[in-house]
Design a protein around this motif. Structure first.
Motif, PDB file in Angstrom:
ATOM      1  N   TYR A 119      -9.252  44.736 115.438  1.00 26.18           N
ATOM      2  CA  TYR A 119      -8.888  45.965 114.562  1.00 26.18           C
ATOM      3  C   TYR A 119     -10.052  46.285 113.681  1.00 26.18           C
ATOM      4  CZ  TYR A 119      -7.011  49.061 111.122  1.00 26.18           C
ATOM      5  OH  TYR A 119      -6.776  50.167 110.355  1.00 26.18           O
ATOM      6  N   GLN A 120     -10.493  47.237 113.241  1.00 24.60           N
ATOM      7  CA  GLN A 120     -11.588  47.729 112.475  1.00 24.60           C
ATOM      8  C   GLN A 120     -10.880  49.131 111.963  1.00 24.60           C
ATOM      9  OE1 GLN A 120     -15.456  49.154 114.095  1.00 24.60           O
ATOM     10  NE2 GLN A 120     -16.130  47.177 112.901  1.00 24.60           N
ATOM     11  N   GLY A 121     -11.030  49.218 110.556  1.00 21.13           N
ATOM     12  CA  GLY A 121     -10.578  50.287 109.959  1.00 21.13           C
ATOM     13  C   GLY A 121      -9.788  50.220 108.527  1.00 21.13           C
ATOM     14  N   SER A 122      -9.240  51.017 108.266  1.00 20.22           N
ATOM     15  CA  SER A 122      -8.646  50.924 106.742  1.00 20.22           C
ATOM     16  C   SER A 122      -7.321  50.156 106.773  1.00 20.22           C
ATOM     17  CB  SER A 122      -8.521  52.522 106.356  1.00 20.22           C
ATOM     18  OG  SER A 122      -7.448  53.159 107.020  1.00 20.22           O
ATOM     19  N   ILE A 123      -6.975  49.658 105.357  1.00 19.00           N
ATOM     20  CA  ILE A 123      -5.614  49.161 105.401  1.00 19.00           C
ATOM     21  C   ILE A 123      -5.079  49.693 104.097  1.00 19.00           C
ATOM     22  CG2 ILE A 123      -4.656  46.868 104.838  1.00 19.00           C
ATOM     23  CD1 ILE A 123      -6.774  45.347 106.364  1.00 19.00           C
ATOM     24  N   ASN A 124      -3.626  50.082 104.285  1.00 16.27           N
ATOM     25  CA  ASN A 124      -2.810  50.578 103.428  1.00 16.27           C
ATOM     26  C   ASN A 124      -2.840  49.666 102.230  1.00 16.27           C
ATOM     27  OD1 ASN A 124      -0.407  52.197 102.360  1.00 16.27           O
ATOM     28  ND2 ASN A 124       0.280  50.169 102.520  1.00 16.27           N
ATOM     29  N   PRO A 125      -3.324  50.288 101.092  1.00 17.29           N
ATOM     30  CA  PRO A 125      -3.246  49.435  99.873  1.00 17.29           C
ATOM     31  C   PRO A 125      -1.880  48.857  98.864  1.00 17.29           C
ATOM     32  CG  PRO A 125      -4.090  51.453  99.382  1.00 17.29           C
ATOM     33  CD  PRO A 125      -3.651  51.598 100.776  1.00 17.29           C
ATOM     34  N   PHE A 126      -0.825  49.871  99.366  1.00 11.66           N
ATOM     35  CA  PHE A 126       0.132  50.044  98.441  1.00 11.66           C
ATOM     36  C   PHE A 126       1.047  48.810  98.607  1.00 11.66           C
ATOM     37  CE2 PHE A 126      -1.139  54.369  99.342  1.00 11.66           C
ATOM     38  CZ  PHE A 126      -1.993  54.784  97.906  1.00 11.66           C
ATOM     39  N   THR A 127       1.856  48.605  97.372  1.00  8.83           N
ATOM     40  CA  THR A 127       3.116  47.709  97.442  1.00  8.83           C
ATOM     41  C   THR A 127       4.280  48.611  96.709  1.00  8.83           C
ATOM     42  OG1 THR A 127       2.577  46.791  95.150  1.00  8.83           O
ATOM     43  CG2 THR A 127       1.333  45.773  96.992  1.00  8.83           C
ATOM     44  N   SER A 128       5.464  47.930  96.826  1.00  4.95           N
ATOM     45  CA  SER A 128       6.381  48.753  96.324  1.00  4.95           C
ATOM     46  C   SER A 128       6.503  48.734  94.773  1.00  4.95           C
ATOM     47  CB  SER A 128       7.721  47.803  96.602  1.00  4.95           C
ATOM     48  OG  SER A 128       7.779  46.390  95.752  1.00  4.95           O
ATOM     49  N   ASN A 129       5.694  47.824  93.901  1.00  2.66           N
ATOM     50  CA  ASN A 129       5.455  48.175  92.515  1.00  2.66           C
ATOM     51  C   ASN A 129       4.680  49.526  92.223  1.00  2.66           C
ATOM     52  OD1 ASN A 129       6.880  45.654  92.175  1.00  2.66           O
ATOM     53  ND2 ASN A 129       5.126  44.568  92.134  1.00  2.66           N
ATOM     54  N   GLN A 130       3.941  49.857  93.188  1.00  2.00           N
ATOM     55  CA  GLN A 130       3.127  51.268  93.004  1.00  2.00           C
ATOM     56  C   GLN A 130       4.029  52.505  93.413  1.00  2.00           C
ATOM     57  OE1 GLN A 130      -0.337  49.155  95.408  1.00  2.00           O
ATOM     58  NE2 GLN A 130      -1.381  50.109  93.737  1.00  2.00           N
ATOM     59  N   PHE A 131       4.990  52.347  94.050  1.00  2.00           N
ATOM     60  CA  PHE A 131       5.688  53.446  94.395  1.00  2.00           C
ATOM     61  C   PHE A 131       5.747  54.808  93.661  1.00  2.00           C
ATOM     62  CE2 PHE A 131       9.655  56.180  95.475  1.00  2.00           C
ATOM     63  CZ  PHE A 131       9.483  56.217  96.702  1.00  2.00           C
ATOM     64  N   GLU A 132       6.268  54.523  92.416  1.00  2.00           N
ATOM     65  CA  GLU A 132       6.150  55.587  91.217  1.00  2.00           C
ATOM     66  C   GLU A 132       4.815  56.390  91.183  1.00  2.00           C
ATOM     67  OE1 GLU A 132       8.989  55.628  88.077  1.00  2.00           O
ATOM     68  OE2 GLU A 132      10.313  54.235  88.936  1.00  2.00           O
ATOM     69  N   THR A 133       3.902  55.511  91.089  1.00  2.00           N
ATOM     70  CA  THR A 133       2.562  56.093  90.598  1.00  2.00           C
ATOM     71  C   THR A 133       1.845  56.652  91.574  1.00  2.00           C
ATOM     72  OG1 THR A 133       1.610  53.767  90.913  1.00  2.00           O
ATOM     73  CG2 THR A 133       2.316  54.591  88.458  1.00  2.00           C
ATOM     74  N   GLU A 134       2.353  56.158  93.095  1.00  2.00           N
ATOM     75  CA  GLU A 134       1.265  56.587  93.984  1.00  2.00           C
ATOM     76  C   GLU A 134       2.114  57.307  95.196  1.00  2.00           C
ATOM     77  OE1 GLU A 134      -1.893  56.130  94.207  1.00  2.00           O
ATOM     78  OE2 GLU A 134      -2.089  54.629  92.262  1.00  2.00           O
ATOM     79  N   VAL A 135       3.427  57.534  95.219  1.00  2.00           N
ATOM     80  CA  VAL A 135       3.803  58.158  96.121  1.00  2.00           C
ATOM     81  C   VAL A 135       3.646  59.628  96.616  1.00  2.00           C
ATOM     82  CG1 VAL A 135       6.241  58.589  94.884  1.00  2.00           C
ATOM     83  CG2 VAL A 135       6.242  58.332  97.483  1.00  2.00           C
ATOM     84  N   SER A 136       3.553  60.278  95.289  1.00  2.00           N
ATOM     85  CA  SER A 136       3.299  61.893  95.377  1.00  2.00           C
ATOM     86  C   SER A 136       2.041  62.040  95.986  1.00  2.00           C
ATOM     87  CB  SER A 136       3.202  62.335  93.979  1.00  2.00           C
ATOM     88  OG  SER A 136       4.361  62.458  93.187  1.00  2.00           O
TER      89      SER A 136
END
Length: 257
Positions: A119-136
């Motif tokens: 695999y070569q490419g981007s990796i999702n950086p988010f965790t459940s703790n970031q849901f409210e700040t990043e989901v939008s």
């Protein structure tokens, strides 16, 4: 009990064993399933993560024995990031869509007895703790993605596939269909209590839940209808300003985190 793993980037999951049959969902690379019935050209499967049923064409997956599956799952789980990524060998490569979940070994490879891909490419950086700040921000990156019945990717997506994909990037698991998602979570009793990331569900004239969207705030929703779009929502439902009418009747709002 026999198992399989999808070995192509994105393949249809059909209601029946025919190309002309309805595509009820899609199977992404690396998704694991139980094999229920094997026919000449098609195999009936049950996806392990969501219990979703359908038919996949033979040649689009690889059978796994218990040892292969256990070995694969000992890898480090990652989710392909928004910019995508590729799996490759010395002779071939193919692109993966955002939201694809992989289990990678120490050499960054998918390692099965008869299949080894790097695999070569981007990796999702988010965790459940970031849901409210990043989901939008993540949901809005899908704006104008075309609607596709059964779709689960940036190349075409349906309403519940959209909510499932976005939630999955925050390690929050949802069932596949809107009515199934509505059976989970905690009810938000009042519009004034809506928070970013809550899911709003809408029913048809028969009272069956047929649509879902992600709330960006208490009166703005992003949802897949012809395309992924942003509309206003109130106690009556979704108001489409371009059509100057309500297009979806609100049934319930749910919270999952």
């Amino acid at each position: 009990m026999k198992y399989g793993i999808c070995t192509l980037a994105l393949v249809p999951l059909r209601l029946e064993q025919a190309h002309r049959s309805e595509m009820v969902s899609q199977v992404l690379f690396g998704e694991l399933f139980e094999i229920l019935d094997e026919q000449a050209d098609w195999t009936s499967i049950r996806l392990l993560e969501t219990d979703y049923l359908g038919w996949i064409q033979n040649g689009q997956f690889q059978e796994l024995n218990d040892l292969d599956m256990q070995h694969y799952l000992t890898g480090t789980p990652i989710i392909v990031g928004r910019e995508g990524g590729v799996l490759f060998t010395d002779t071939a490569q193919f692109q993966l869509c955002h939201g694809t979940k992989l289990y990678l070994d120490a050499e960054n490879t998918v390692n099965l007895s008869s299949l080894r891909l790097t695999y070569q490419g981007s990796i999702n950086p988010f965790t459940s703790n970031q849901f409210e700040t990043e989901v939008s921000r993540l949901a809005l990156s899908y704006k104008d993605t075309p609607y596709l019945w059964g779709g689960r990717s940036q190349w075409g997506i349906d309403c519940s596939g959209f909510s499932q994909l976005i939630y999955g990037c925050f390690d929050l698991s949802l069932p596949r269909d809107a009515y199934q998602q509505a059976e989970k979570g905690e009810t938000v009793d009042f519009i004034s209590e809506i928070k970013v990331g809550d899911l709003a569900f809408f029913d048809n004239a028969e009272g069956r839940i047929t649509h879902v969207g992600i709330m960006l705030d208490r009166d703005t929703i992003i949802h897949a209808s012809a395309q992924v779009r942003v509309d206003r929502m109130d106690t009556e439902g979704i108001f489409n300003a371009e059509q100057n009418r309500y297009t979806h009747k609100l049934r319930i709002v749910k919270r999952y985190n």
